[in-house]
Structures are given as structure tokens and as C-alpha cells.
Motif scaffolding. Structure first.
Motif, short mmCIF file in Angstrom:
data_model
loop_
_atom_site.label_atom_id
_atom_site.label_comp_id
_atom_site.label_asym_id
_atom_site.label_seq_id
_atom_site.Cartn_x
_atom_site.Cartn_y
_atom_site.Cartn_z
N TYR A 53 0.90 -1.17 0.07
CA TYR A 53 0.13 -0.06 0.04
C TYR A 53 0.94 1.22 -0.06
O TYR A 53 0.72 2.18 -0.66
CB TYR A 53 -0.91 0.06 1.18
CG TYR A 53 -1.71 1.31 1.31
CD1 TYR A 53 -2.69 1.73 0.64
CD2 TYR A 53 -1.19 2.21 2.29
CE1 TYR A 53 -3.51 2.81 0.58
CE2 TYR A 53 -1.81 3.52 2.45
CZ TYR A 53 -2.98 3.63 1.71
OH TYR A 53 -3.53 5.01 1.59
N VAL A 54 1.89 1.19 0.77
CA VAL A 54 2.88 2.53 1.00
C VAL A 54 3.50 2.73 -0.20
O VAL A 54 3.59 3.75 -0.81
CB VAL A 54 3.92 2.47 2.10
CG1 VAL A 54 4.76 3.56 2.01
CG2 VAL A 54 3.16 2.30 3.48
N GLY A 55 3.86 1.58 -0.97
CA GLY A 55 4.43 1.67 -2.36
C GLY A 55 3.59 2.29 -3.37
O GLY A 55 3.84 2.98 -4.03
N ALA A 56 1.97 1.66 -3.24
CA ALA A 56 1.37 2.21 -4.25
C ALA A 56 0.91 3.95 -4.07
O ALA A 56 0.78 4.60 -4.95
CB ALA A 56 0.06 1.57 -4.02
N LEU A 57 0.91 4.26 -2.71
CA LEU A 57 0.81 5.58 -2.20
C LEU A 57 1.84 6.50 -2.73
O LEU A 57 1.66 7.52 -3.42
CB LEU A 57 0.44 5.68 -0.67
CG LEU A 57 0.21 7.07 -0.21
CD1 LEU A 57 -0.76 6.92 1.00
CD2 LEU A 57 1.33 8.00 0.24
N PHE A 58 3.06 6.07 -2.70
CA PHE A 58 4.33 6.92 -3.13
C PHE A 58 4.28 7.04 -4.69
O PHE A 58 4.56 8.25 -5.35
CB PHE A 58 5.52 6.22 -2.87
CG PHE A 58 5.87 6.81 -1.57
CD1 PHE A 58 6.99 7.82 -1.30
CD2 PHE A 58 5.18 6.36 -0.35
CE1 PHE A 58 7.31 8.27 -0.18
CE2 PHE A 58 5.80 6.91 1.02
CZ PHE A 58 6.67 7.85 0.92
N ARG A 62 -2.78 10.35 -4.62
CA ARG A 62 -4.26 10.46 -4.36
C ARG A 62 -5.05 9.29 -3.63
O ARG A 62 -5.91 9.48 -2.98
CB ARG A 62 -4.82 10.66 -5.86
CG ARG A 62 -4.87 11.78 -6.52
CD ARG A 62 -5.41 11.89 -7.84
NE ARG A 62 -6.59 10.97 -7.98
CZ ARG A 62 -7.85 11.38 -7.78
NH1 ARG A 62 -7.96 12.84 -7.47
NH2 ARG A 62 -8.94 10.97 -7.97
N ILE A 63 -4.19 7.97 -3.62
CA ILE A 63 -4.54 7.06 -2.81
C ILE A 63 -4.91 7.27 -1.35
O ILE A 63 -5.87 6.78 -0.67
CB ILE A 63 -3.92 5.91 -3.04
CG1 ILE A 63 -3.88 5.34 -4.37
CG2 ILE A 63 -4.07 4.46 -1.97
CD1 ILE A 63 -2.72 4.53 -4.80
N GLY A 64 -4.04 8.39 -0.88
CA GLY A 64 -3.93 8.58 0.31
C GLY A 64 -5.22 9.28 0.84
O GLY A 64 -5.90 9.19 2.01
N ILE A 65 -5.68 10.26 -0.12
CA ILE A 65 -6.98 11.26 0.12
C ILE A 65 -8.07 10.28 0.28
O ILE A 65 -9.08 10.28 1.24
CB ILE A 65 -7.07 11.96 -1.13
CG1 ILE A 65 -6.03 13.17 -1.11
CG2 ILE A 65 -8.45 12.64 -0.86
CD1 ILE A 65 -5.73 14.08 0.14
N ILE A 66 -8.06 9.00 -0.58
CA ILE A 66 -9.41 8.24 -0.65
C ILE A 66 -9.18 7.39 0.58
O ILE A 66 -10.54 7.33 1.44
CB ILE A 66 -9.05 7.24 -1.94
CG1 ILE A 66 -9.21 8.24 -3.05
CG2 ILE A 66 -10.34 6.38 -1.73
CD1 ILE A 66 -10.33 8.81 -3.46
N THR A 67 -8.22 7.08 0.97
CA THR A 67 -8.08 6.35 2.36
C THR A 67 -8.26 7.11 3.49
O THR A 67 -9.23 6.70 4.41
CB THR A 67 -6.58 5.92 2.50
OG1 THR A 67 -6.03 5.26 1.51
CG2 THR A 67 -6.54 5.00 3.62
N VAL A 68 -7.97 8.30 3.56
CA VAL A 68 -8.30 9.25 4.58
C VAL A 68 -9.83 9.40 4.72
O VAL A 68 -10.67 9.44 5.74
CB VAL A 68 -7.85 10.51 4.82
CG1 VAL A 68 -8.27 11.49 5.71
CG2 VAL A 68 -6.10 10.41 5.04
N LEU A 99 5.24 13.36 2.05
CA LEU A 99 6.66 12.59 1.82
C LEU A 99 6.47 12.06 0.09
O LEU A 99 7.43 12.29 -0.49
CB LEU A 99 6.91 11.52 2.62
CG LEU A 99 7.42 11.70 4.08
CD1 LEU A 99 7.31 10.56 4.94
CD2 LEU A 99 8.68 12.46 3.96
N ALA A 100 5.38 11.64 0.08
CA ALA A 100 5.19 11.01 -1.45
C ALA A 100 5.38 12.08 -2.28
O ALA A 100 5.88 12.13 -3.59
CB ALA A 100 3.97 10.47 -1.60
#
Length: 490
Positions: A53-58, A62-68, A99-100
Motif C-alpha cells: 500500500y505504501v508503495g502504491a501511495l508513493f 491520491r490514494i491517500g486522500i481516498i484512504t483518509v 513525503l510522497a
């Protein structure tokens, strides 16, 4: 390549190294389960998925926004099942997104300028004031400041620029509403399960540990779903009812209109079964705001009739008093209610205490954080029962005025854009829904501490960004429709 010559997974498992690795994982997992419990074993299984998941987020922040947006609905309720400081994961998610973006900037140009906005400036000023509160001479606990400051100022300071940069297209607004509506509907279903079948063992343990003081009144359960408490559940579902009710009025896509109507009805029902009296302020104020921004006489007349009807129903009738939820909601219209009188007494005490403390008693001096870190102080033992009263007690009259100025600036900006700047009807409807929902939450926050809690805070911050970028989205939509040049010529 010839499939006959290809080495299959089963054949690879005949080699010693894969077998040793698999056995090692099995042995370690079994050992942790026996010595550290099931949570540790689950962590071993989840760890590889977290790495992926962290790799995909980097790769795609945008994946992080959806996750939050998704996780913020469950972040506090999940603690009943797996004890852990889940809120810190929200901090970590936002930091990971920055960081991403930082590392992504080495390869592509990151549009940091998108976050250049009056809204970003305002939340930065508020965050700066919150940071300065650490040296407030009245503050008695740095640890309390750290925990309380996150919900008060840190999340909006971190999250709002990320939304400006990563989540700023018309389709993103649709995704936002779909996530919100789907999870709010599930929250009402969970609330219905608690109402009809009762709470599960984990929720019962939470009630037994002290939650029953505020959630079991006269032998009746106040429904809290998978949210932090019934107050947050009721206000949030009222918020959903307002926003999706207005979306249903404007939606042109039939399927989406039906979706919004169902979510709105579920939201209002969830508000009713929560037993949170102050939550009724959300649809009440949301309706008033809708009338103001619409500038449409039939809507004004219907809104006034509806408002008067609701007021008369609760204030001057006893219809539905055999229903626990309606009976409790009705007490919100009683000026002599004992709970309301106690709030007035507490606010009078606070007024005297804070008269000589313009900067307040320090962030984290009230509520649960005050009871945890400074239990013997006046503020820790005086109930605030309100988001704005808590802000006043923690940050003083200076902080309260600053906070209110920011909120009203955002609300007025959104309303102004709806009334005078946005020309696309569907976008106008979406921003109208967000503006009316925000107005409702602001009023409800006077009675309950809902504004800075999940999921309301994240929904509000995302909505604020769309209120500010709405004029740009409007131009983009009109241009795609081929209407912008024609409008300019006219």
C-alpha cells in the motif's frame, strides 16, 4: 516462452529456500499468537499488505486522500475492537502523502501552487496560534496540548493543502459524495442493528467501561453506530441528511438522484435514533441557509412552511411521544430543560474564570484530555458540552474570535460563490449542499463538540476546499460543454 519450460509456483516450492521462508513465517506467526496474542499475529500477516500500500501511495498520492476519506468514518469506533491509538494513523497518512509528493517532485513538477489560497492562509494562521498556545502560561500539560491540538488545528492544516493539490477535479467531487453517502448509509444500518438487536460484546464492554453514563439514559440506548459517540453519530447523520437531500433536488442523473435520496432519508433516520437533541440544529440551520442562497421565492415559501411545521410539531404537540427518539428530540425545544440549565450554569462559571485569561487555559485543558492530563484543575472539571465553548476555554476569547472569523469567512465565501459566481446548475447544487451542511454543523457545534471529531472534520475540510475552487471548476465544466466562450460573448 514455451509453457512447458516455464517454472510453476508449485515447482518452485520444491526448492529449499522458499520452503524455509514459508516455515519461518508460520513458526513466527504461531509463536507470536501464543506469546503476544492474536493482534501480533495479524500484524505479521498485514505487514506485507501495508508495504504494498505504501508503495502504491508513493506512486499515486491520491490514494491517500481516498484512504483518509474512508478510514475517518471508522477511526474512532474501531478502537472498541482493537485497542490502539488509531487516530495517530491519520497523522501518519497525511505525513506520508507529503513525503510522497516530496519525492515525486524529483521526477515531475508537483503543482504546489494549487494550495495557494486564502483558505490555506487562514488555516495556517489558526495552526500558528495553536502552536503558540504551547507557551500559554495557564497551560499545565504539554502532552494534553499535543493530543488536543491535532483535532483542533493540525488535521485541517495538513489535509486542506493536500486536497487542493491532489483532489481537485469535478469527478473528485462526485467520488467524495459517493464515499460519504455509502459509508453514512452503512452507519445508519449499523445503528439500526444496535437499536433492534442490541450492541455486540465489544460495544457492551465499552459501555460497561463508562460509555453507559452518556449512552444509556432511563434504560434506553443512545445509538452510536461505529462512530465515537452518539453525539457525533447524530450530528454527522444530520449533516448527511442535509447535504444529500439538497443533492437529490439538483441531481440530473436518475440513478445518482435515487442514491442521494436514499442516503438523505437514512441520514435523517440515523439522526433521530441517535437520541442527540442538538443534532436537529443541522437540518434546521441547513434549511435556513438553503433558503438564503437559493434566492427562489417558491423555495423560500416552502422552506418557511416546513420550518414552522417542524417547530410547531416539536414545541406545541405531543404527537409521537410514545417514541423514545421523538420524545428526546422534543426536549431540545424546552427552554426549562434541566440539561440546558446546567449548560448555562457551566458557561457562567467559565465566563468568570476566563475574564482575566484572554488566551484561555491552554489547549487540552478541558474535556477528556483535561481529565486525563490535569484532572485536578477547574477547567478539567467544568463540562463545556460544546465545540465553541471548548475552543473558548482552551484558547480564550482571542482564539474563539479567530476561529469564528475563519469559519464564517469560509461559509460566506462558499455562499457568495453559489449565489454569484457558479453558473453550471449541477455544480451550483453540489456546492449549495456543502455550504448548507457546513452552516448546520456550525450551529450544532454550539450544543455539542462535533466539529473537530471524525468523520465530520474531514468531511468539512474537504467540502471547504471545493467551496473555494468551485469558480475554477465552473469554468472548466463550462469550457468542456462549449459554453464558456458563448457566455463571455453574451
Amino acid at each position: 516462452m514455451n509453457p512447458v519450460l516455464t517454472t510453476s509456483g508449485a515447482e518452485k516450492m520444491r526448492k529449499p529456500i522458499p520452503i524455509l521462508l514459508l516455515l519461518s513465517v508460520v513458526i513466527i506467526t504461531a509463536h507470536l499468537t501464543a506469546t503476544r496474542g492474536l493482534v501480533a499475529a495479524i500484524a505479521i500477516v498485514v505487514l506485507p499488505m501495508v508495504a504494498v500500500y505504501v508503495g502504491a501511495l508513493f506512486v499515486n498520492p491520491r490514494i491517500g486522500i481516498i484512504t483518509v476519506l474512508i478510514f475517518n468514518f471508522f477511526v474512532l469506533g474501531i478502537g472498541r475492537y482493537i485497542p490502539m491509538t488509531w487516530g495517530l494513523l491519520m497523522d501518519g497518512m497525511m505525513v506520508l502523502m507529503y513525503l510522497a509528493l516530496f519525492f515525486k517532485a524529483f521526477k515531475v513538477k508537483v503543482p504546489w501552487n494549487r494550495a495557494s489560497s486564502q483558505l490555506t492562509l487562514l488555516v495556517s494562521i489558526w495552526f500558528g496560534y495553536a502552536v503558540l498556545q504551547i507557551v500559554n502560561p495557564e497551560a499545565v500539560s504539554v502532552a494534553a496540548w499535543f493530543y488536543a491540538m491535532r483535532g483542533l488545528a493540525l488535521y485541517q492544516w495538513l489535509f486542506i493543502p493536500l486536497v487542493f493539490i491532489l483532489f481537485n477535479r469535478p469527478n473528485d467531487l462526485r467520488i467524495f459524495f459517493i464515499i460519504w453517502g455509502t459509508l453514512s448509509f452503512l452507519a445508519t444500518l449499523k445503528g439500526m442493528q444496535q437499536l433492534i438487536f442490541g450492541v455486540d460484546p465489544y460495544e457492551q464492554a465499552w459501555l460497561d467501561a463508562g460509555g453507559d453514563v452518556t449512552h444509556v439514559l432511563f434504560g434506553k440506548l443512545r445509538i452510536f453506530s461505529f462512530y465515537s459517540d452518539a453525539g457525533q453519530f447524530g450530528a454527522s447523520q444530520g449533516h448527511t441528511g442535509v447535504v444529500f437531500g439538497i443533492l437529490a433536488l439538483f441531481a440530473k442523473n436518475r440513478k445518482f438522484q435515487i442514491f442521494c435520496a436514499i442516503v438523505a432519508m437514512a441520514g435523517l433516520w440515523g439522526m433521530m435514533i441517535s437520541g442527540t437533541r442538538g443534532a436537529i440544529a443541522v437540518p434546521a440551520m441547513g434549511g435556513v441557509m438553503f433558503i438564503l442562497v437559493r434566492k427562489h421565492m417558491p423555495s423560500i415559501v416552502l422552506g418557511i412552511i416546513a420550518g414552522i411545521s417542524v417547530f410547531v410539531f416539536f414545541k406545541y404537540t405531543t404527537i409521537g411521544n410514545n417514541n423514545d427518539q421523538i420524545r428526546r428530540m422534543r426536549t431540545a425545544f424546552d427552554p426549562n430543560d434541566a440539561s440546558l440549565e446546567m449548560r448555562r450554569i457551566n458557561q457562567a462559571k467559565l465566563k468568570g474564570y476566563l475574564a482575566t485569561r484572554p488566551l484561555g487555559g491552554g489547549i487540552g485543558s478541558t474535556g477528556n484530555w483535561g481529565k486525563r492530563f490535569s484532572p485536578n484543575t477547574f477547567l478539567a472539571n467544568t463540562a463545556t458540552d460544546s465545540w465553541f465553548v471548548a475552543v473558548w476555554a482552551d484558547t480564550g476569547i482571542v482564539g474563539l474570535y479567530l476561529h469564528l472569523f475563519i469559519l464564517f469567512f469560509v461559509l460566506v465565501t462558499g455562499a457568495y460563490n453559489v449565489m454569484y459566481k457558479i453558473r453550471d446548475d449541477w455544480l451550483k447544487g453540489q456546492i449549495t449542499a456543502l455550504v448548507c451542511g457546513m452552516a448546520g454543523i456550525m450551529l450544532a457545534s454550539y450544543g455539542n463538540g462535533v466539529f473537530g471529531q471524525f468523520p465530520t472534520c474531514i468531511l468539512m475540510y474537504t467540502g471547504m476546499v471545493f467551496m473555494f475552487i468551485a469558480p475554477r471548476l465552473d469554468k472548466q465544466i463550462l469550457k468542456e460543454k462549449g459554453l464558456l466562450e458563448e457566455t463571455v460573448i453574451k
